[in-house]
Design an enzyme around this catalytic site. Structure first.
Site, PDB file in Angstrom:
ATOM      1  CG  ASN A  72      -1.952  -1.120   1.193  1.00 50.75           C
ATOM      2  OD1 ASN A  72      -2.135  -1.786   0.173  1.00 50.75           O
ATOM      3  ND2 ASN A  72      -2.613  -1.340   2.310  1.00 50.75           N
ATOM      4  CG  ASN A 172       0.072  -3.094  -3.492  1.00 54.32           C
ATOM      5  OD1 ASN A 172       0.470  -4.246  -3.446  1.00 54.32           O
ATOM      6  ND2 ASN A 172      -0.705  -2.576  -2.543  1.00 54.32           N
ATOM      7  CD  GLU A 173      -3.397  -5.428  -1.707  1.00 54.55           C
ATOM      8  OE1 GLU A 173      -3.974  -4.574  -0.991  1.00 54.55           O
ATOM      9  OE2 GLU A 173      -2.936  -6.480  -1.247  1.00 54.55           O
ATOM     10  CE1 TYR A 244      -0.161 -11.187   3.699  1.00 51.69           C
ATOM     11  CE2 TYR A 244      -1.842  -9.982   2.479  1.00 51.69           C
ATOM     12  CZ  TYR A 244      -0.517 -10.160   2.838  1.00 51.69           C
ATOM     13  OH  TYR A 244       0.452  -9.326   2.328  1.00 51.69           O
ATOM     14  CD  GLU A 292       0.889  -7.728  -0.535  1.00 48.48           C
ATOM     15  OE1 GLU A 292       0.103  -7.893   0.433  1.00 48.48           O
ATOM     16  OE2 GLU A 292       1.058  -6.636  -1.109  1.00 48.48           O
ATOM     17  CD  GLN A 349       5.711  -6.229   4.426  1.00 48.18           C
ATOM     18  OE1 GLN A 349       6.679  -5.637   4.846  1.00 48.18           O
ATOM     19  NE2 GLN A 349       4.589  -5.594   4.108  1.00 48.18           N
TER      20      GLN A 349
END
Length: 499
Positions: A72, A172-173, A244, A292, A349
């Site tokens: 982010n 990103n996203e 996740y 991710e 991470q």
């Protein structure tokens, strides 16, 4: 005791393992950078301020590529703020995570750190608050030899040679409403295509990654991927996946079944990529960058109480337990089983922030999830055999029928090694497992590594860093080409065979 069989054939191959599947991720978030990989003045730091104890553990993991600087964070990143003399770099409010970014660690420091870690860089560009022009300028700064404004600026900053970064994330996203400058699929597909096109005008040797859905539960999942690729198929090389998992309901069997959800996610995105390929009569495959993935839920409650607008707070600091390590092992197996299409993956991470490595002012230690990541990275290089697993199954609440045994076999023909990774997800029973290896004549069992603990919630701490740690098992026998072994209840297993 449950019984299962692993079936492999040396002529039935899934594909070669791209070592980048064992990548990781460093974002300007929490203590990942400051106090994680970089801490000036700490006794454990070198002359550049890099934490030597952290570097030692990263090198132990043999991390081949690290995604940077977000996440982010990248959607508001002004890369120019992060280069040049440190006393001239501005501190700015960082809107993604509600903190102050001092920019005392930036692009060039990360390039230096990556060299010391033995890792390549996977650089992300800001397609949130910025666009193609700034991405092109950043590429010029990083990859041009000299003789232009930004490449000469890099030289002024003390970096004569280019960083030569080969993999670039296009934002990103960008589907997420939490993202600065988030876009519709059509808007993003157009800007991603144009950004990639301009960057490849400048450096045709790079590869680019288009943003897929931020997670499988996004309401636009599927249509997002299709629309983005419909716009950008000819210009990009990879589609990203993020996911996740967490055991929020304290339902361990369901939590451990999450790898089945990950498997379905990968298969679904491959299907969408191939549908666009068919529509466009494409000549190339769009492969996947699962950049991710991890377990993330332990820190959610604490993060809701964090003070805003401070520097490097203790954010997203999940303390991982033993059952988390089991799922991470199963997720690594899942990635390897899709090695024909998953070419890049980043455990998110690397340090302190939802990470296998934790630090304090006095040291660094391995979290429970360090071990399956380490074993897969070090022993998982080679060719994935098309591994069939005949196993008992159970009914999970979220994912339906799930296997008790996850397994994949990696054959490294150059080094004459065969490695079997396996997770027994049964919480009550050991599992007797057989595998016919008569095609691998001359191979012998080198070792059987096991990660297990009677307490599924056991954790490693600085004071007790080896509470969850691997041991060796004598349960594996290979006679007349027939392997017989026992995988203990709730265990991660690595069987290594060699000539």
């Amino acid at each position: 005791m449950k019984k299962a069989e692993i079936i492999v054939d040396k002529y039935f191959l899934t594909g070669a393992v791209d070592k980048r599947i064992f990548g990781s991720f460093i974002e300007h978030l929490g203590r990942a950078v400051y106090e994680g990989i970089y801490q000036e003045g700490n006794p454990n730091s070198d002359a550049q301020g890099f934490r030597k104890d952290t570097l030692d553990l990263v090198k132990e993991l043999q991390v081949p590529i690290v995604r940077y600087p977000g996440g982010n964070f990248v959607s508001g990143f002004r890369w120019e703020d992060s280069v040049g003399p440190k006393d001239k770099r501005p501190s700015r409010p960082e809107l993604a995570w509600g903190v102050i970014e001092t920019n005392q660690f930036g692009l060039n420091e990360f390039a230096d750190w990556s060299k010391k870690a033995g890792s390549d860089i996977m650089m992300a560009v800001n397609l949130g608050t910025r666009g193609p022009e700034d991405a092109k300028n950043l590429l010029e700064y990083c990859n041009f030899k000299g003789g232009t404004y930004y490449s000469d600026l890099r030289k002024e900053h003390g970096y004569k040679d280019p960083h030569d970064i080969k993999v670039w994330c296009l934002g990103n996203e960008m589907d997420g409403p939490w993202q600065m400058g988030h876009k519709t699929a059509t808007e993003y597909g157009r800007i991603a295509a144009e950004t990639s096109r301009l960057m490849k005008f400048m450096d045709p040797t790079i590869e680019t990654v288009a943003c897929g859905s931020s997670n499988l539960d996004m309401p636009t999942f599927g249509s997002w991927e299709y629309t983005v690729l419909d716009e950008a198929y000819d210009e990009v090389d990879y589609m990203s996946l993020h996911q996740y998992y967490g055991n929020r309901d304290d339902d361990t069997p369901d939590f451990l079944a999450s790898s089945k959800g990950m498997d379905d996610f990968i298969s679904g995105v491959v299907s969408i990529c191939d549908a666009v390929k068919a529509k466009k009569h494409g000549k190339k495959n769009i492969n996947l960058s699962f950049d991710e993935w991890n377990v993330w839920y332990h820190s959610n409650e604490a993060d809701e109480k964090l003070e805003k607008w401070i520097q490097a707070p203790h954010q997203l600091e999940d303390i991982y337990n033993f059952e988390d390590a089991l799922l991470v092992g199963s997720m690594l197996i899942t990635l390897l089983r899709h090695a024909d299409r998953v070419k890049i993956a980043c455990l998110a991470q690397l340090v302190n922030v939802i990470a296998p490595i934790m630090t304090s002012d006095t040291g660094a230690w391995r979290q429970t999830i360090f071990y399956p990541y380490f074993h897969a990275s070090v022993y998982g290089r080679g060719t994935v055999l098309n591994t069939q697993v005949h196993t008992p199954v159970y009914e999970s609440k979220t994912y339906g029928e799930a296997p008790y045994l996850d397994s994949v076999c990696i054959w490294n023909e150059e080094e004459d090694t065969l490695t079997i990774f396996a997770v027994n997800k049964s919480l009550e029973e050991d599992m007797e497992v057989s595998c016919d290896l008569r095609q691998f004549e001359g191979y012998k069992v080198a070792e059987h590594i096991v990660l297990t603990n009677d307490d599924l919630k056991a954790v490693n701490t600085e004071a007790a860093p080896n509470t969850v740690a691997p041991t060796l098992s004598s349960a594996t026998k290979l006679e007349n080409g027939k392997l017989q072994t026992v995988f203990g209840k709730h265990s991660w297993n690595v069987i290594r065979l060699s000539k």
